[in-house]
Write a protein that holds these residues in place. Structure first.
Motif, PDB file in Angstrom:
ATOM      1  N   LEU A  11       0.822  -1.200   0.000  1.00  0.00           N
ATOM      2  CA  LEU A  11       0.000   0.000   0.000  1.00  0.00           C
ATOM      3  C   LEU A  11       0.862   1.258   0.000  1.00  0.00           C
ATOM      4  O   LEU A  11       0.565   2.223  -0.704  1.00  0.00           O
ATOM      5  N   GLN A  12       1.937   1.243   0.765  1.00  0.00           N
ATOM      6  CA  GLN A  12       2.826   2.411   0.829  1.00  0.00           C
ATOM      7  C   GLN A  12       3.519   2.667  -0.510  1.00  0.00           C
ATOM      8  O   GLN A  12       3.656   3.812  -0.941  1.00  0.00           O
ATOM      9  N   GLU A  15       0.941   4.218  -2.860  1.00  0.00           N
ATOM     10  CA  GLU A  15       0.675   5.626  -2.566  1.00  0.00           C
ATOM     11  C   GLU A  15       1.835   6.510  -3.020  1.00  0.00           C
ATOM     12  O   GLU A  15       1.619   7.625  -3.510  1.00  0.00           O
ATOM     13  N   LYS A  54      -5.000   3.845  -8.380  1.00  0.00           N
ATOM     14  CA  LYS A  54      -6.108   4.061  -7.450  1.00  0.00           C
ATOM     15  C   LYS A  54      -6.950   2.802  -7.282  1.00  0.00           C
ATOM     16  O   LYS A  54      -7.416   2.503  -6.186  1.00  0.00           O
ATOM     17  N   ILE A  57      -5.061   0.466  -4.996  1.00  0.00           N
ATOM     18  CA  ILE A  57      -5.125   0.950  -3.614  1.00  0.00           C
ATOM     19  C   ILE A  57      -6.483   0.598  -3.001  1.00  0.00           C
ATOM     20  O   ILE A  57      -6.561   0.117  -1.862  1.00  0.00           O
ATOM     21  N   ALA A  58      -7.549   0.835  -3.748  1.00  0.00           N
ATOM     22  CA  ALA A  58      -8.893   0.525  -3.246  1.00  0.00           C
ATOM     23  C   ALA A  58      -9.036  -0.970  -2.980  1.00  0.00           C
ATOM     24  O   ALA A  58      -9.635  -1.379  -1.976  1.00  0.00           O
ATOM     25  N   LYS A  60      -6.629  -3.080  -2.189  1.00  0.00           N
ATOM     26  CA  LYS A  60      -5.845  -3.407  -0.992  1.00  0.00           C
ATOM     27  C   LYS A  60      -6.588  -3.014   0.279  1.00  0.00           C
ATOM     28  O   LYS A  60      -6.588  -3.751   1.265  1.00  0.00           O
ATOM     29  N   ARG A  61      -7.213  -1.845   0.251  1.00  0.00           N
ATOM     30  CA  ARG A  61      -7.931  -1.377   1.443  1.00  0.00           C
ATOM     31  C   ARG A  61      -9.157  -2.230   1.725  1.00  0.00           C
ATOM     32  O   ARG A  61      -9.501  -2.469   2.874  1.00  0.00           O
ATOM     33  N   ARG A  62      -9.834  -2.690   0.668  1.00  0.00           N
ATOM     34  CA  ARG A  62     -11.001  -3.547   0.851  1.00  0.00           C
ATOM     35  C   ARG A  62     -10.613  -4.912   1.386  1.00  0.00           C
ATOM     36  O   ARG A  62     -11.321  -5.509   2.186  1.00  0.00           O
TER      37      ARG A  62
END
Length: 64
Positions: A11-12, A15, A54, A57-58, A60-62
């Motif tokens: 994730l880092q 970003e 993006k 990232i979404a 990974k967050r989910r």
């Protein structure tokens, strides 16, 4: 850049890549306005790369 390359990154890292691509897009737009940009398709490619990042990232967050 392909999505398959992005989904293995942390994730880092994603970003950081997103920030770099946004800066690159800003520079390309400035070059376009000052008539210095030769290949205008670079703007479209950069925008698509940003969208791919993006999306990764979404995802990974989910997931976690």
């Amino acid at each position: 850049m392909k999505y398959t390359e992005l989904k293995d990154k942390s994730l880092q890292e994603l970003e950081g890549m997103l920030k770099d691509k946004k800066v690159e897009l800003f520079k390309l737009r400035m070059q376009l306005k000052t008539m210095q940009l030769q290949d205008t398709s670079q703007i479209r490619k950069t925008r698509k790369d940003i969208a791919r990042i993006k999306t990764a990232i979404a995802e990974k967050r989910r997931a976690g």
